[in-house]
Design a protein around this motif. Sequence first.
Motif, PDB file in Angstrom:
ATOM      1  N   ARG A 220       0.873  -1.210   0.067  1.00  0.00           N
ATOM      2  CA  ARG A 220      -0.208  -0.049   0.083  1.00  0.00           C
ATOM      3  C   ARG A 220       0.696   1.349   0.012  1.00  0.00           C
ATOM      4  N   SER A 221       2.087   1.002   0.275  1.00  0.00           N
ATOM      5  CA  SER A 221       3.163   2.373   0.403  1.00  0.00           C
ATOM      6  C   SER A 221       3.651   2.746  -1.245  1.00  0.00           C
ATOM      7  N   ILE A 222       3.175   1.989  -2.158  1.00  0.00           N
ATOM      8  CA  ILE A 222       3.619   2.356  -3.649  1.00  0.00           C
ATOM      9  C   ILE A 222       2.354   2.829  -4.356  1.00  0.00           C
ATOM     10  N   VAL A 223       2.164   3.855  -4.749  1.00  0.00           N
ATOM     11  CA  VAL A 223       1.036   4.461  -5.650  1.00  0.00           C
ATOM     12  C   VAL A 223       1.079   3.627  -6.754  1.00  0.00           C
ATOM     13  N   ARG A 224      -0.205   3.370  -7.386  1.00  0.00           N
ATOM     14  CA  ARG A 224      -0.320   2.730  -8.755  1.00  0.00           C
ATOM     15  C   ARG A 224      -0.749   3.731  -9.619  1.00  0.00           C
ATOM     16  N   SER A 225      -0.027   4.143 -10.730  1.00  0.00           N
ATOM     17  CA  SER A 225       0.003   5.145 -11.539  1.00  0.00           C
ATOM     18  C   SER A 225      -0.604   4.308 -13.124  1.00  0.00           C
ATOM     19  N   ALA A 226      -1.162   5.241 -13.688  1.00  0.00           N
ATOM     20  CA  ALA A 226      -1.759   4.810 -15.242  1.00  0.00           C
ATOM     21  C   ALA A 226      -1.953   5.928 -16.007  1.00  0.00           C
ATOM     22  N   GLY A 227      -1.628   5.664 -17.595  1.00  0.00           N
ATOM     23  CA  GLY A 227      -1.883   6.749 -18.364  1.00  0.00           C
ATOM     24  C   GLY A 227      -3.437   6.506 -18.957  1.00  0.00           C
ATOM     25  N   VAL A 228      -3.842   7.526 -19.265  1.00  0.00           N
ATOM     26  CA  VAL A 228      -5.099   7.525 -19.676  1.00  0.00           C
ATOM     27  C   VAL A 228      -5.428   8.398 -20.937  1.00  0.00           C
ATOM     28  N   GLN A 229      -6.143   7.911 -21.690  1.00  0.00           N
ATOM     29  CA  GLN A 229      -6.440   8.702 -22.916  1.00  0.00           C
ATOM     30  C   GLN A 229      -7.909   8.636 -23.398  1.00  0.00           C
ATOM     31  N   ALA A 230      -8.856   8.309 -22.373  1.00  0.00           N
ATOM     32  CA  ALA A 230     -10.292   8.140 -22.619  1.00  0.00           C
ATOM     33  C   ALA A 230     -11.047   8.958 -21.601  1.00  0.00           C
ATOM     34  N   ALA A 231     -12.201   9.385 -21.726  1.00  0.00           N
ATOM     35  CA  ALA A 231     -12.818  10.147 -20.759  1.00  0.00           C
ATOM     36  C   ALA A 231     -13.163   9.321 -19.597  1.00  0.00           C
ATOM     37  N   PRO A 232     -13.239   9.968 -18.379  1.00  0.00           N
ATOM     38  CA  PRO A 232     -13.460   9.376 -17.165  1.00  0.00           C
ATOM     39  C   PRO A 232     -14.496   8.354 -17.199  1.00  0.00           C
ATOM     40  N   ASP A 233     -15.454   8.629 -17.839  1.00  0.00           N
ATOM     41  CA  ASP A 233     -16.911   7.750 -17.674  1.00  0.00           C
ATOM     42  C   ASP A 233     -16.631   6.646 -18.491  1.00  0.00           C
ATOM     43  N   ALA A 234     -15.588   6.354 -19.366  1.00  0.00           N
ATOM     44  CA  ALA A 234     -15.322   5.168 -20.013  1.00  0.00           C
ATOM     45  C   ALA A 234     -14.198   4.244 -19.205  1.00  0.00           C
ATOM     46  N   VAL A 235     -13.529   4.776 -18.488  1.00  0.00           N
ATOM     47  CA  VAL A 235     -12.211   3.918 -18.062  1.00  0.00           C
ATOM     48  C   VAL A 235     -12.084   4.039 -16.491  1.00  0.00           C
ATOM     49  N   ALA A 236     -12.568   5.158 -15.835  1.00  0.00           N
ATOM     50  CA  ALA A 236     -12.304   5.419 -14.651  1.00  0.00           C
ATOM     51  C   ALA A 236     -12.503   4.184 -13.604  1.00  0.00           C
ATOM     52  N   ASP A 237     -13.823   3.912 -13.546  1.00  0.00           N
ATOM     53  CA  ASP A 237     -14.176   2.836 -12.579  1.00  0.00           C
ATOM     54  C   ASP A 237     -13.258   1.558 -12.498  1.00  0.00           C
ATOM     55  N   ASP A 238     -12.882   1.139 -13.892  1.00  0.00           N
ATOM     56  CA  ASP A 238     -12.252  -0.165 -13.931  1.00  0.00           C
ATOM     57  C   ASP A 238     -10.619   0.186 -13.671  1.00  0.00           C
TER      58      ASP A 238
END
Length: 273
Positions: A220-238
């Motif tokens: 839990r001490s390591i933040v998980r980061s990801a690149g996103v190129q779609a709108a939040p409503d398309a990918v944020a929940d997953d």
Amino acid sequence: MTAATAPEAATATTDGRPALRVGVQLQPQHADYGRIRDAVAEAEEAGVDIVFNWDHFFPLRGAADGKHFECWTMLGAWAEATSRVEIGALVTCNGYRNPELLADMARTVDHISGGRLILGIGAGWFRRDFDEYGYDFGTAGSRLAGLADALPRIRSRWERLNPPPTRDIPILVGGGGEKKTLRCTAEYADIWHGFGDAETIAHKSRVLDAHCTDVGRDPRSIVRSAGVQAAPDAVADDLLAAGVGLFTIGVGGPRYDLGLLKDWIAWRDERRG
């Protein structure tokens, strides 16, 4: 210093979820520097948490010999030009600079920015950068071995510099290699930046968790980061379900259209309540 000190992005909300942050990678290609500087100011004004660039010498998309600028001199300028956002490279190529020199560069930008630098680093992959600037491209294995060698040297140099960094500079490791890159992340990083869809991120995050257990680290001490190129409503929940807490939108020149970034900032603000 130890990797156990995570940046603000690792802090949890009252219900135990990771705090949500939004970053932008302003890719320094196909634009005059003045436009890049304006985009940094616009992103900070919009409320972004982190502004990244990248560490390449040539454009990755569009005209192969188009306009392009160097990473770390730019970060020094951004440190003076901004006042709130964290800044960093997504990511520095380990092979282009001696680890002790890179540690000193990072410490200097840390001071210029008043403690807002994130040291993003990876093994490197773009062969043209290596070949045209006289670096040995080697193999994927040799580049990963170089990264594993560099990370403890960077931390050791920070402990010896006078003055020292203003804080435990967060280290972000970018890459998805399950045996070596994620092991280095477990040992030394505060943030892991992954690539791919939510299913891929979730799988590699579980591999990272296992490496953390092996080295005696709280995952839990390591933040998980990801690149996103779609709108939040398309990918944020997953992506949230996959454990991502830092969402970074890549934007290229010459226009630096920040419309999608502003959508993600609005989503973040709504989630934060």
